[in-house]
Scaffold this motif. Structure first.
Motif, short mmCIF file in Angstrom:
data_model
loop_
_atom_site.label_atom_id
_atom_site.label_comp_id
_atom_site.label_asym_id
_atom_site.label_seq_id
_atom_site.Cartn_x
_atom_site.Cartn_y
_atom_site.Cartn_z
N LEU A 107 0.83 -1.20 0.00
CA LEU A 107 0.00 0.00 0.00
C LEU A 107 0.87 1.26 0.00
O LEU A 107 0.53 2.26 -0.65
CB LEU A 107 -0.95 0.00 1.21
CG LEU A 107 -1.94 1.15 1.28
CD1 LEU A 107 -2.79 1.24 0.02
CD2 LEU A 107 -2.81 0.99 2.52
N SER A 108 2.01 1.23 0.66
CA SER A 108 2.90 2.39 0.67
C SER A 108 3.40 2.73 -0.73
O SER A 108 3.61 3.89 -1.06
CB SER A 108 4.08 2.15 1.61
OG SER A 108 4.85 1.04 1.18
N GLU A 109 3.57 1.72 -1.59
CA GLU A 109 4.00 1.95 -2.96
C GLU A 109 2.87 2.59 -3.78
O GLU A 109 3.09 3.49 -4.57
CB GLU A 109 4.47 0.64 -3.60
CG GLU A 109 5.09 0.80 -4.96
CD GLU A 109 6.42 1.54 -4.96
OE1 GLU A 109 6.96 1.74 -6.07
OE2 GLU A 109 6.93 1.95 -3.91
N ASP A 123 0.48 4.43 -2.47
CA ASP A 123 0.42 5.80 -1.94
C ASP A 123 1.46 6.69 -2.64
O ASP A 123 1.15 7.81 -3.06
CB ASP A 123 0.71 5.84 -0.44
CG ASP A 123 -0.44 5.38 0.42
OD1 ASP A 123 -1.56 5.19 -0.10
OD2 ASP A 123 -0.22 5.21 1.64
N ARG A 124 2.68 6.21 -2.73
CA ARG A 124 3.76 6.99 -3.34
C ARG A 124 3.42 7.35 -4.78
O ARG A 124 3.54 8.51 -5.19
CB ARG A 124 5.08 6.21 -3.29
CG ARG A 124 6.26 6.99 -3.90
CD ARG A 124 7.45 6.09 -4.17
NE ARG A 124 7.22 5.07 -5.17
CZ ARG A 124 7.18 5.29 -6.49
NH1 ARG A 124 7.33 6.50 -6.99
NH2 ARG A 124 6.99 4.29 -7.34
N PHE A 168 0.44 7.42 -6.21
CA PHE A 168 -0.71 8.31 -6.24
C PHE A 168 -0.28 9.76 -6.00
O PHE A 168 -0.62 10.66 -6.77
CB PHE A 168 -1.74 7.90 -5.18
CG PHE A 168 -2.87 8.88 -5.04
CD1 PHE A 168 -3.92 8.87 -5.93
CD2 PHE A 168 -2.87 9.81 -4.01
CE1 PHE A 168 -4.96 9.78 -5.81
CE2 PHE A 168 -3.90 10.73 -3.89
CZ PHE A 168 -4.95 10.71 -4.79
N PHE A 169 0.49 10.00 -4.94
CA PHE A 169 0.89 11.38 -4.62
C PHE A 169 1.86 11.96 -5.65
O PHE A 169 1.78 13.15 -5.97
CB PHE A 169 1.42 11.48 -3.19
CG PHE A 169 0.32 11.38 -2.19
CD1 PHE A 169 -0.61 12.41 -2.04
CD2 PHE A 169 0.17 10.26 -1.40
CE1 PHE A 169 -1.65 12.32 -1.13
CE2 PHE A 169 -0.87 10.15 -0.48
CZ PHE A 169 -1.78 11.19 -0.35
N TRP A 202 -6.18 0.19 -7.56
CA TRP A 202 -6.80 1.24 -6.74
C TRP A 202 -7.74 2.05 -7.61
O TRP A 202 -7.47 2.28 -8.79
CB TRP A 202 -5.70 2.15 -6.18
CG TRP A 202 -6.15 3.09 -5.12
CD1 TRP A 202 -6.29 2.84 -3.80
CD2 TRP A 202 -6.52 4.47 -5.29
NE1 TRP A 202 -6.71 3.96 -3.13
CE2 TRP A 202 -6.86 4.98 -4.04
CE3 TRP A 202 -6.59 5.31 -6.39
CZ2 TRP A 202 -7.27 6.29 -3.84
CZ3 TRP A 202 -6.99 6.62 -6.21
CH2 TRP A 202 -7.33 7.08 -4.94
#
Length: 87
Positions: free
Chosen positions: A6-8, A10-11, A13-14, A75
């Motif tokens: 999920l952290s990947e 998130d990265r 996406f931002f 996502w």
């Protein structure tokens, strides 16, 4: 199917959002839908498509953001509403 942290997501996406609408760049006109615009960001097997529709002169819009990895959706988000230009 490869498990993606999920952290990947998130990265990615931002990173995509910072290079999209907020950057001040002109979006691509998405000719397949009336009044639609989009940004597409690619990063190490990921693709982020942020596509929205609004009519010129309106503060209303709706859209969706989809993140895929190697062509598989990982996502999805839908949104609708408005914002004031000062925002």
């Amino acid at each position: 199917m490869q498990k993606i942290a999920l952290s990947e997501i998130d990265r990615v996406f931002f990173d995509a959002m910072n290079q999209g609408y907020i950057s001040g760049k002109k979006p691509e006109v998405y000719a397949e839908e009336n009044f639609a615009k989009r940004f597409v960001h690619k990063d190490l097997g990921f693709q982020v498509e942020d596509k929205w529709t609004s009519v010129s002169g309106s503060t209303q819009s709706y859209g969706r953001t989809v993140i895929t990895h190697d062509g598989i959706p990982v996502w999805y988000m839908q949104y609708a509403g408005w914002y004031e230009d000062a925002a």
